[in-house]
Design a protein around this motif. Structure first.
Motif, PDB file in Angstrom:
ATOM      1  N   MET B   1       0.815  -0.958  -0.062  1.00  0.00           N
ATOM      2  CA  MET B   1       0.002   0.063  -0.090  1.00  0.00           C
ATOM      3  C   MET B   1       1.112   1.477  -0.108  1.00  0.00           C
ATOM      4  O   MET B   1       0.872   2.198   0.763  1.00  0.00           O
ATOM      5  CB  MET B   1      -0.902  -0.261   0.994  1.00  0.00           C
ATOM      6  N   ALA B   2       1.581   1.370  -1.150  1.00  0.00           N
ATOM      7  CA  ALA B   2       2.649   2.403  -1.010  1.00  0.00           C
ATOM      8  C   ALA B   2       1.992   3.612  -1.520  1.00  0.00           C
ATOM      9  O   ALA B   2       1.118   3.487  -2.602  1.00  0.00           O
ATOM     10  CB  ALA B   2       3.675   2.235  -2.023  1.00  0.00           C
ATOM     11  N   ARG B   3       1.986   4.772  -0.872  1.00  0.00           N
ATOM     12  CA  ARG B   3       1.284   5.973  -1.051  1.00  0.00           C
ATOM     13  C   ARG B   3       2.404   7.221  -1.373  1.00  0.00           C
ATOM     14  O   ARG B   3       2.144   8.252  -0.692  1.00  0.00           O
ATOM     15  CB  ARG B   3       0.430   6.266  -0.252  1.00  0.00           C
ATOM     16  N   PRO B   4       3.378   7.021  -2.358  1.00  0.00           N
ATOM     17  CA  PRO B   4       4.110   8.166  -2.157  1.00  0.00           C
ATOM     18  C   PRO B   4       3.726   9.146  -2.953  1.00  0.00           C
ATOM     19  O   PRO B   4       2.580   8.921  -4.228  1.00  0.00           O
ATOM     20  CB  PRO B   4       5.508   7.308  -3.325  1.00  0.00           C
ATOM     21  N   THR B   5       4.018  10.150  -2.981  1.00  0.00           N
ATOM     22  CA  THR B   5       3.615  11.373  -3.835  1.00  0.00           C
ATOM     23  C   THR B   5       3.570  11.113  -5.252  1.00  0.00           C
ATOM     24  O   THR B   5       4.674  10.652  -5.923  1.00  0.00           O
ATOM     25  CB  THR B   5       4.127  12.818  -3.531  1.00  0.00           C
ATOM     26  N   LEU B   6       2.629  11.217  -6.000  1.00  0.00           N
ATOM     27  CA  LEU B   6       2.689  10.887  -7.671  1.00  0.00           C
ATOM     28  C   LEU B   6       2.938  12.102  -8.445  1.00  0.00           C
ATOM     29  O   LEU B   6       2.722  13.232  -7.988  1.00  0.00           O
ATOM     30  CB  LEU B   6       1.392  10.448  -7.980  1.00  0.00           C
ATOM     31  N   ASN B   7       3.777  11.973  -9.426  1.00  0.00           N
ATOM     32  CA  ASN B   7       4.505  12.917 -10.376  1.00  0.00           C
ATOM     33  C   ASN B   7       3.339  12.960 -11.335  1.00  0.00           C
ATOM     34  O   ASN B   7       2.335  12.178 -11.376  1.00  0.00           O
ATOM     35  CB  ASN B   7       5.654  13.057 -10.955  1.00  0.00           C
ATOM     36  N   ASP B   8       3.406  13.927 -12.169  1.00  0.00           N
ATOM     37  CA  ASP B   8       2.313  13.975 -13.327  1.00  0.00           C
ATOM     38  C   ASP B   8       2.258  12.701 -14.437  1.00  0.00           C
ATOM     39  O   ASP B   8       1.310  12.377 -14.599  1.00  0.00           O
ATOM     40  CB  ASP B   8       2.753  15.067 -14.330  1.00  0.00           C
ATOM     41  N   ASP B   9       3.402  12.107 -14.450  1.00  0.00           N
ATOM     42  CA  ASP B   9       3.203  10.854 -15.285  1.00  0.00           C
ATOM     43  C   ASP B   9       2.515   9.732 -14.374  1.00  0.00           C
ATOM     44  O   ASP B   9       1.508   9.059 -14.841  1.00  0.00           O
ATOM     45  CB  ASP B   9       4.604  10.281 -15.409  1.00  0.00           C
ATOM     46  N   GLU B  10       2.949   9.581 -13.040  1.00  0.00           N
ATOM     47  CA  GLU B  10       2.133   8.467 -12.346  1.00  0.00           C
ATOM     48  C   GLU B  10       0.597   8.795 -12.236  1.00  0.00           C
ATOM     49  O   GLU B  10      -0.316   7.985 -12.189  1.00  0.00           O
ATOM     50  CB  GLU B  10       2.868   8.338 -10.998  1.00  0.00           C
ATOM     51  N   ARG B  11       0.363  10.121 -11.973  1.00  0.00           N
ATOM     52  CA  ARG B  11      -0.838  10.525 -12.036  1.00  0.00           C
ATOM     53  C   ARG B  11      -1.843  10.181 -13.233  1.00  0.00           C
ATOM     54  O   ARG B  11      -2.713   9.476 -13.311  1.00  0.00           O
ATOM     55  CB  ARG B  11      -1.189  12.186 -11.806  1.00  0.00           C
ATOM     56  N   ALA B  12      -1.168  10.506 -14.318  1.00  0.00           N
ATOM     57  CA  ALA B  12      -1.620  10.109 -15.639  1.00  0.00           C
ATOM     58  C   ALA B  12      -1.788   8.648 -15.762  1.00  0.00           C
ATOM     59  O   ALA B  12      -2.809   8.156 -16.311  1.00  0.00           O
ATOM     60  CB  ALA B  12      -0.890  10.737 -16.882  1.00  0.00           C
ATOM     61  N   LEU B  13      -0.985   7.965 -15.173  1.00  0.00           N
ATOM     62  CA  LEU B  13      -1.205   6.553 -15.238  1.00  0.00           C
ATOM     63  C   LEU B  13      -2.319   6.009 -14.810  1.00  0.00           C
ATOM     64  O   LEU B  13      -3.121   5.153 -15.088  1.00  0.00           O
ATOM     65  CB  LEU B  13       0.383   5.885 -14.749  1.00  0.00           C
ATOM     66  N   ARG B  14      -2.424   6.399 -13.379  1.00  0.00           N
ATOM     67  CA  ARG B  14      -3.429   5.819 -12.688  1.00  0.00           C
ATOM     68  C   ARG B  14      -4.657   6.353 -13.449  1.00  0.00           C
ATOM     69  O   ARG B  14      -5.697   5.424 -13.401  1.00  0.00           O
ATOM     70  CB  ARG B  14      -3.517   6.445 -11.388  1.00  0.00           C
ATOM     71  N   ARG B  15      -4.933   7.493 -13.791  1.00  0.00           N
ATOM     72  CA  ARG B  15      -6.045   7.879 -14.693  1.00  0.00           C
ATOM     73  C   ARG B  15      -6.190   7.046 -15.893  1.00  0.00           C
ATOM     74  O   ARG B  15      -7.437   6.363 -16.075  1.00  0.00           O
ATOM     75  CB  ARG B  15      -5.943   9.291 -15.065  1.00  0.00           C
ATOM     76  N   ALA B  16      -5.249   6.705 -16.559  1.00  0.00           N
ATOM     77  CA  ALA B  16      -5.227   5.974 -17.715  1.00  0.00           C
ATOM     78  C   ALA B  16      -5.656   4.184 -17.013  1.00  0.00           C
ATOM     79  O   ALA B  16      -6.500   3.605 -18.075  1.00  0.00           O
ATOM     80  CB  ALA B  16      -3.955   5.804 -18.271  1.00  0.00           C
ATOM     81  N   GLN B  17      -5.204   3.827 -15.990  1.00  0.00           N
ATOM     82  CA  GLN B  17      -5.784   2.591 -15.751  1.00  0.00           C
ATOM     83  C   GLN B  17      -7.186   2.537 -15.551  1.00  0.00           C
ATOM     84  O   GLN B  17      -7.773   1.623 -15.845  1.00  0.00           O
ATOM     85  CB  GLN B  17      -4.950   2.298 -14.355  1.00  0.00           C
ATOM     86  N   LEU B  18      -7.718   3.498 -14.671  1.00  0.00           N
ATOM     87  CA  LEU B  18      -9.129   3.574 -14.502  1.00  0.00           C
ATOM     88  C   LEU B  18      -9.701   3.749 -15.629  1.00  0.00           C
ATOM     89  O   LEU B  18     -10.830   2.931 -15.986  1.00  0.00           O
ATOM     90  CB  LEU B  18      -9.476   4.953 -13.664  1.00  0.00           C
ATOM     91  N   LEU B  19      -9.406   4.407 -16.907  1.00  0.00           N
ATOM     92  CA  LEU B  19      -9.885   4.731 -18.230  1.00  0.00           C
ATOM     93  C   LEU B  19      -9.983   3.389 -18.879  1.00  0.00           C
ATOM     94  O   LEU B  19     -11.008   3.085 -19.472  1.00  0.00           O
ATOM     95  CB  LEU B  19      -9.081   5.838 -19.041  1.00  0.00           C
ATOM     96  N   THR B  20      -8.983   2.539 -18.786  1.00  0.00           N
ATOM     97  CA  THR B  20      -8.817   1.192 -19.450  1.00  0.00           C
ATOM     98  C   THR B  20      -9.775   0.381 -18.787  1.00  0.00           C
ATOM     99  O   THR B  20     -10.587  -0.381 -19.541  1.00  0.00           O
ATOM    100  CB  THR B  20      -7.615   0.646 -19.317  1.00  0.00           C
ATOM    101  N   VAL B  21     -10.123   0.393 -17.665  1.00  0.00           N
ATOM    102  CA  VAL B  21     -10.727  -0.463 -17.117  1.00  0.00           C
ATOM    103  C   VAL B  21     -12.496  -0.204 -17.472  1.00  0.00           C
ATOM    104  O   VAL B  21     -13.197  -0.810 -17.995  1.00  0.00           O
ATOM    105  CB  VAL B  21     -10.869  -0.478 -15.494  1.00  0.00           C
ATOM    106  N   ALA B  22     -12.661   1.297 -17.571  1.00  0.00           N
ATOM    107  CA  ALA B  22     -14.011   1.776 -17.983  1.00  0.00           C
ATOM    108  C   ALA B  22     -13.985   1.481 -19.257  1.00  0.00           C
ATOM    109  O   ALA B  22     -15.251   0.964 -19.765  1.00  0.00           O
ATOM    110  CB  ALA B  22     -13.961   3.297 -17.704  1.00  0.00           C
ATOM    111  N   HIS B  23     -13.263   1.421 -20.079  1.00  0.00           N
ATOM    112  CA  HIS B  23     -13.215   1.094 -21.596  1.00  0.00           C
ATOM    113  C   HIS B  23     -13.572  -0.165 -21.833  1.00  0.00           C
ATOM    114  O   HIS B  23     -14.565  -0.640 -22.402  1.00  0.00           O
ATOM    115  CB  HIS B  23     -11.997   1.441 -22.327  1.00  0.00           C
ATOM    116  N   ALA B  24     -12.974  -1.258 -20.978  1.00  0.00           N
ATOM    117  CA  ALA B  24     -13.148  -2.559 -20.988  1.00  0.00           C
ATOM    118  C   ALA B  24     -14.492  -2.668 -20.717  1.00  0.00           C
ATOM    119  O   ALA B  24     -15.482  -3.518 -21.393  1.00  0.00           O
ATOM    120  CB  ALA B  24     -12.361  -3.283 -20.378  1.00  0.00           C
TER     121      ALA B  24
END
Lengths: 219, 219, 219, 219
Positions: B1-24
DNA sequence: GATGAATGAGTGTTCATTCAT
DNA sequence: TATGAATGAACACTCATTCAT
């Protein structure tokens, strides 16, 4: 509280009354009215609705069938009167068609909902009947086209009319804007979309028919 | 449960992951998935969703922007490579365009929902940004068209592309069938609709471009 | 990212900064600000808040303590200066008190929330400390009263001041109206409530003190 | 699962049943119960709640109206019976009033929430109706006061009663303690607050009435 | 010390449908 | 036949708090 058995006419009448109410509500809100709203406006009880309709979605289907029927009813005579000359026919049809579409204003908002509604809750026979109604309208129009001075092959007529209908549907979707956004349509960059739907439709249909009729397969 | 501060890329990545799921999920159900469904499938908590999206509807917008961007990305180079001859250009574009549309399969189901979703819950700036993105794509394509061998006037290019997009949208709506109905497409009378969308799209776009380019306003 | 251990002054300073921010937000919204709003406005991270406060409710307590302290600070000197004559004292105190209340405008909105907030989430020691602070203020004022020219018995002074405070609290609640309703205050029948809080408070306190001081138990 | 059409009485009954449940839950928790808690305790479905109430907040309003109405109903006859002598009237009213307040135990906890709840979710007409009900109660009591042996001017009666009500509200807020704190009320310094609310209320109201009636504007 | 990503129980409300009367 | 009371699953969204870094 004895109520005589309704004959088919009475049944049809009440169904029609509910549809009229639903149509009016749709026109006001541009969304499918709730069952509750329909029965309240119609002055009947909730359960009564389900004596006429199997589900809320059937109302949508009935509404769309009516509107589509009205369009076909206006378009078929227009097709029958088309001249033999390709360019003249394209001009004349596009103008008459745009007018007919403008005269049935709820058709396109309803049609745009088709796919999301149909998926939802309709029994197969109802879906089938609905789609078959569309086909019947299309073929009636194609028949008129083949009997017109253009003498267009029936299969090609169906294809052309399907594209015409598709263009109509798509243009409406592309040019329809949420009310909140309409005030921004006058300024760049959204002014690209600030086109009169009817004019745009006429031009697009003209281009489509011209492109098709210049080398048609005649009957 | 690592919660380091996310940089922009990581933020975009998490958003992208949710989008991928939503897309599926969207692909499976052809409806916008609920937030609940998205987070369950993604294995995160409800609140996490709202770290990436302001509302459920933003998912829709993001999905559609991605798909539309992919289409534009494929179409612009195809436009740039068009030949000067009207008929050849129409043939070539319609083929390339139909391929590009086929390569972004959820674009059209998503686009068909635009109007109903936008009305619902989006703040004006988000709606504006979304529509402006569409305009930008359209104009990028029109620019390519004016620089191509066709040298089509920018305004006329926009109009042609708007019609092309409308036709695409409308054809999809007309030919898309609920899964439950697809088995009936092979028999009369529904076989009228049993057309390969890609083929039909190519032909319709060809007719449209041919009809338009035969008398174009050149730059 | 080395951070030196904070000494007590620094600790108190940051706590004070957060309180100032919270106070400002409360003044704007008349509701307890969310932790998120506080830290955003203060420019620190969420976790940092919990280094200074054990829970959100502690902010409320601290805010209320400050405001109440300010009131007591203004009231004690006013009490000390009261004349021996009952009527004159009642007149003078009610005027000074109403002014002091008006000078600490957030005190009453905060105080009105006490009971609902305290029940919620506070550890016993914090609740105790808060209530004891109220007692201390009350007794400081009662002491001033017993040393004043009125020479009121300490116990009776506490009782009178408790009633005064209660009247203040209650009047505010009775006369405070949701903003949406204020426009209706000018017309009957709601104009019964259209009273200037400060004037009403002065009159009510005057009546209370006059009724009490006319037969007091002197020290 | 009988579901016959309800007449007005039955409708009122069902509403009353939900209110009773809500009232009981409020008494236990001293917070407005969630809709979920109410329907669970009442053994009905969520939707059933919304047949009787437009929103959660309406429950609060109904509860408070009932309690306030009960208080007015008890106070008006007591006022009508007041003697002409100021001191006797003050004594008699304060005693009767304190008893009436004690007989409607949830009135004050509810009243203390008024402002925060009203702001939240109530349509303006509901808010207005609620406040107007308060005015009506107040004026009924003032009318009784003007017709009593005291013959107090109506306007001054309203003012006195408003102060009486404010004092009641404020005293309750000042003396109400979270349950967790009550065990500490017996020891210093909190024992200052260890006052029987009813006794305290009687004394405070006595002082207020005595101070006011000694120089009243008679009718 | 400081951070802020992650959490998840909880909220009020809607509405198509059913079925006892 | 007609009624409408009752249902209850579904919905999007909030926010105080924690804790690995």
């Amino acid at each position: 509280m004895a109520r005589p058995t309704l004959n088919d006419d009475e049944r049809a009448l009440r169904r029609a009354q509910l549809l009229t109410v639903a149509h009016a509500l749709f026109r006001q809100t541009q969304t499918l009215p709730s069952v509750s709203a329909i029965v309240t406006a119609a002055g009947v009880a909730k359960g009564t609705f389900y004596l006429s309709f199997g589900s809320k979605e059937e109302v949508f289907v009935a509404l769309l069938e009516d509107s589509f029927g009205a369009l076909i009813g206006a378009v078929v005579p227009a097709i029958a009167a088309l001249p033999a000359d390709a360019q003249a026919a394209a001009e004349q049809f596009s103008a008459r068609f745009a007018d007919a579409v403008a005269a049935t204003p709820d058709l396109l908002p309803l049609a745009g909902m088709t796919n999301s509604v149909l998926e939802k809750n309709l029994p197969l026979p109802t879906m089938l009947a609905f789609k078959q109604g569309l086909v019947a309208g299309l073929e009636a129009a194609a028949l008129a086209l083949s009997h017109s001075a253009l003498r267009l092959d029936q299969a090609e007529g169906v294809a052309l009319l399907l594209r015409t209908w598709s263009m109509t549907l798509g243009l409406w979707q592309a040019l329809d804007f949420p009310i909140a956004l309409r005030s921004h349509l006058k300024q760049a960059p959204l002014n690209v979309f600030d086109r009169d739907f009817s004019v745009e439709l006429r031009q697009a249909v003209y281009a489509l028919w011209k492109g098709t009729l210049s080398q048609p397969a005649r009957r």
